[in-house]
Motif scaffolding. Structure first.
Motif, PDB file in Angstrom:
ATOM      1  N   TYR A  32      25.454  41.652  45.563  1.00  0.00           N
ATOM      2  CA  TYR A  32      26.348  41.042  46.542  1.00  0.00           C
ATOM      3  C   TYR A  32      25.962  39.564  46.610  1.00  0.00           C
ATOM      4  CZ  TYR A  32      28.253  39.664  51.087  1.00  0.00           C
ATOM      5  OH  TYR A  32      28.916  39.003  52.097  1.00  0.00           O
ATOM      6  N   ILE A  33      26.847  38.687  46.172  1.00  0.00           N
ATOM      7  CA  ILE A  33      26.555  37.260  46.095  1.00  0.00           C
ATOM      8  C   ILE A  33      27.447  36.511  47.075  1.00  0.00           C
ATOM      9  CG2 ILE A  33      26.467  35.219  44.607  1.00  0.00           C
ATOM     10  CD1 ILE A  33      24.459  37.371  43.824  1.00  0.00           C
ATOM     11  N   SER A  34      26.818  35.712  47.951  1.00  0.00           N
ATOM     12  CA  SER A  34      27.550  34.951  48.966  1.00  0.00           C
ATOM     13  C   SER A  34      27.588  33.472  48.598  1.00  0.00           C
ATOM     14  CB  SER A  34      26.879  35.139  50.329  1.00  0.00           C
ATOM     15  OG  SER A  34      27.555  34.408  51.327  1.00  0.00           O
TER      16      SER A  34
ATOM     17  N   ALA B 172      27.272  37.820  40.051  1.00  0.00           N
ATOM     18  CA  ALA B 172      27.947  38.903  40.775  1.00  0.00           C
ATOM     19  C   ALA B 172      28.608  39.904  39.838  1.00  0.00           C
ATOM     20  CB  ALA B 172      28.995  38.313  41.714  1.00  0.00           C
ATOM     21  N   HIS B 173      28.372  39.814  38.540  1.00  0.00           N
ATOM     22  CA  HIS B 173      29.005  40.709  37.568  1.00  0.00           C
ATOM     23  C   HIS B 173      28.757  42.178  37.945  1.00  0.00           C
ATOM     24  CE1 HIS B 173      30.747  41.970  33.806  1.00  0.00           C
ATOM     25  NE2 HIS B 173      29.629  42.526  33.388  1.00  0.00           N
ATOM     26  N   LYS B 174      29.818  42.945  37.989  1.00  0.00           N
ATOM     27  CA  LYS B 174      29.824  44.364  38.375  1.00  0.00           C
ATOM     28  C   LYS B 174      29.636  44.567  39.885  1.00  0.00           C
ATOM     29  CE  LYS B 174      30.353  46.137  34.250  1.00  0.00           C
ATOM     30  NZ  LYS B 174      31.610  46.829  33.900  1.00  0.00           N
ATOM     31  N   GLY B 175      29.409  43.483  40.628  1.00  0.00           N
ATOM     32  CA  GLY B 175      29.212  43.593  42.071  1.00  0.00           C
ATOM     33  C   GLY B 175      30.327  42.905  42.845  1.00  0.00           C
ATOM     34  N   THR B 176      29.945  42.283  43.967  1.00  0.00           N
ATOM     35  CA  THR B 176      30.905  41.622  44.863  1.00  0.00           C
ATOM     36  C   THR B 176      30.510  40.175  45.051  1.00  0.00           C
ATOM     37  OG1 THR B 176      31.285  43.694  46.067  1.00  0.00           O
ATOM     38  CG2 THR B 176      31.912  41.659  47.190  1.00  0.00           C
ATOM     39  N   ILE B 177      31.497  39.267  45.012  1.00  0.00           N
ATOM     40  CA  ILE B 177      31.253  37.863  45.344  1.00  0.00           C
ATOM     41  C   ILE B 177      32.018  37.536  46.618  1.00  0.00           C
ATOM     42  CG2 ILE B 177      33.108  37.010  43.801  1.00  0.00           C
ATOM     43  CD1 ILE B 177      31.250  34.518  43.367  1.00  0.00           C
TER      44      ILE B 177
END
Length: 431
Positions: free
Chosen positions: A147-149, A186-191
């Motif tokens: 999870y990248i903010s 954030a690859h495969k996750g959430t940005i």
């Protein structure tokens, strides 16, 4: 000893297949005469994998049921709606209460979470937009991925592209090494793109290209990099107004707002203020390593009626300030001077904007809810007095689940220990 070998994590799995895996794992444990440390760790990894598969199936099943259900909606109270969310294993922080507008937002988030559709969250500053983004991530199939903010308003225009997409060594002055951007991380996750309304038009064009092609290029490189990141964006601005002013792209707005969630301001959720005061009071006490602060009736009345232009963030900061500055009991004097009511000025003569929002209910349902809350609080206090502060005994007398009773006590900021009767002093040997 031989341990079972689970199939690939990417395979489609039915409930029957999962039950079979669980049975094999149970059999392995049941008949094992001796387990080495490495075997134990392997079994733990296998059990965690099974749990993740069950959770993913649960999310997918709930989404399909919500999308295909033809049943007539059943009328529910806000409390029942909140409990239904929890019963469906929807994970969200205790700072979300049971205000109808907030429950609407949570139910939209519940349906959107298992998908990869972009989500746009709007609301005033401090209403919990990033918290909602984390809720969506935690309840989706990417929960175990990054999870990248990104705060779009805090990145200088000339560094925005490098920050989002990365750069190659030597691409510009100061680029001494290759660097991944936020999208690659954030690859495969959430940005999470916070304050998306602050992004300059040049950055909006590049972001739109990523949303369309799912590909990026690092600054100074011709290499195409495929990225698969779930986009959740947030803003405290009116993006439609920015579109009219020519400072936000209309095509980007429609790309981001496939699912649109609006978080109400705290002044529209006044029934949650007692719950939030208790929640952050406990949090502040834990952070500062001291007992939860007590409040005078005058201070508590002010905090329940204040308009909170900074919303939940302002309330949290006020509670932390009180916990830090006050001793055992906080009063009006511990508030920041700019919001402190003037000495001798009654609450009714405070500025009209505050008084009208703080005291007068906005609707008949709000008035009923306020009256109901007062009656509920009085019932709980009377009951705790009768049982000497014993929560378990009060729950038994009311035929109520103990955890639900504790949630109600927390909502009203009631501490059971305040109702415990002091023990009589034990007589000494020579008494």
């Amino acid at each position: 000893m031989k341990l079972y070998n689970p199939g690939g994590r990417g395979s489609v799995m039915s409930y029957a297949g999962l039950l079979e895996k669980i049975e094999i794992l149970s059999s392995t444990l049941r008949w094992a005469s001796r387990l080495e440390r490495a075997d134990i760790e392997k079994l733990l990894r296998q059990s965690h994998a099974l749990r993740d598969e069950v959770m993913q199936l649960s999310h997918k099943e709930r989404f399909v049921q919500a999308a295909t259900s033809d049943a007539e909606p059943v009328e529910q109270t806000p409390g029942e709606r909140r409990q239904a969310l929890l019963a469906r294993s929807f994970v969200f922080e205790g700072t979300f209460g049971d205000n109808p507008k907030l429950l609407d937002a949570l139910e939209v988030a519940e349906k959107a979470a298992p998908t990869d559709l972009p989500v746009l969250i709007d609301g005033e500053s401090g209403t919990g937009k990033e918290l909602m983004a984390k809720v969506i991530h935690a309840n989706g199939s990417r929960a175990d991925k990054p999870y990248i903010s990104v705060n779009c308003g805090a990145i200088p225009d000339n560094l925005l592209e490098s920050e989002l997409f990365g750069h190659k060594k030597g691409a510009f002055t100061g680029a001494s090494n290759d660097r991944k951007g936020k999208f690659e991380s954030a690859h495969k996750g959430t940005i999470f793109l916070d304050e998306i309304g602050e992004m300059p038009l040049t950055g909006q064009v590049k972001l739109l290209r990523v949303l369309q092609s799912h590909e990026i290029q690092r600054v100074g490189s011709d290499e195409i990099i495929h990225v698969d990141a779930r986009i959740v964006a947030a803003t405290n601005k009116n993006l439609r107004k920015l579109i009219e002013e020519g400072t936000f792209r209309e095509d980007l707005f429609y790309r981001l707002s496939v699912i649109h969630v609006t978080l109400p301001a705290l002044r529209e959720r006044k029934d949650e203020i007692p719950l939030l005061l208790a929640y952050y009071g406990d949090e502040a006490a834990e952070a500062l390593k001291r007992r939860p602060i007590k409040m005078t009736p005058r201070l508590r009345d002010f905090l329940l009626n204040y308009a909170y232009p900074g919303n939940i963030r302002e309330l949290r900061n006020l509670v932390y300030r009180l916990a830090c500055l006050a001793g055992e009991t906080a009063d009006i004097g511990h508030l920041p001077e700019d919001i402190r009511p003037k000495a001798g000025v009654p609450q009714a003569s405070l500025p009209e904007t505050m008084a009208s929002q703080a005291i007068a209910p906005s609707s008949l349902s709000d008035a009923k809810r306020a009256a109901s809350d007062e009656a509920e609080r009085a019932f709980l206090e009377r009951g705790l007095t009768e049982v000497g502060g014993t929560v378990a005994e009060l729950a038994r007398r009311c035929d109520m689940n103990r955890s639900h009773l504790q949630m109600l006590l927390k909502k009203h900021g009631i501490h059971s220990k305040d109702f415990r009767k002091p023990r009589p002093p034990q007589g000494g040997a020579g008494a």
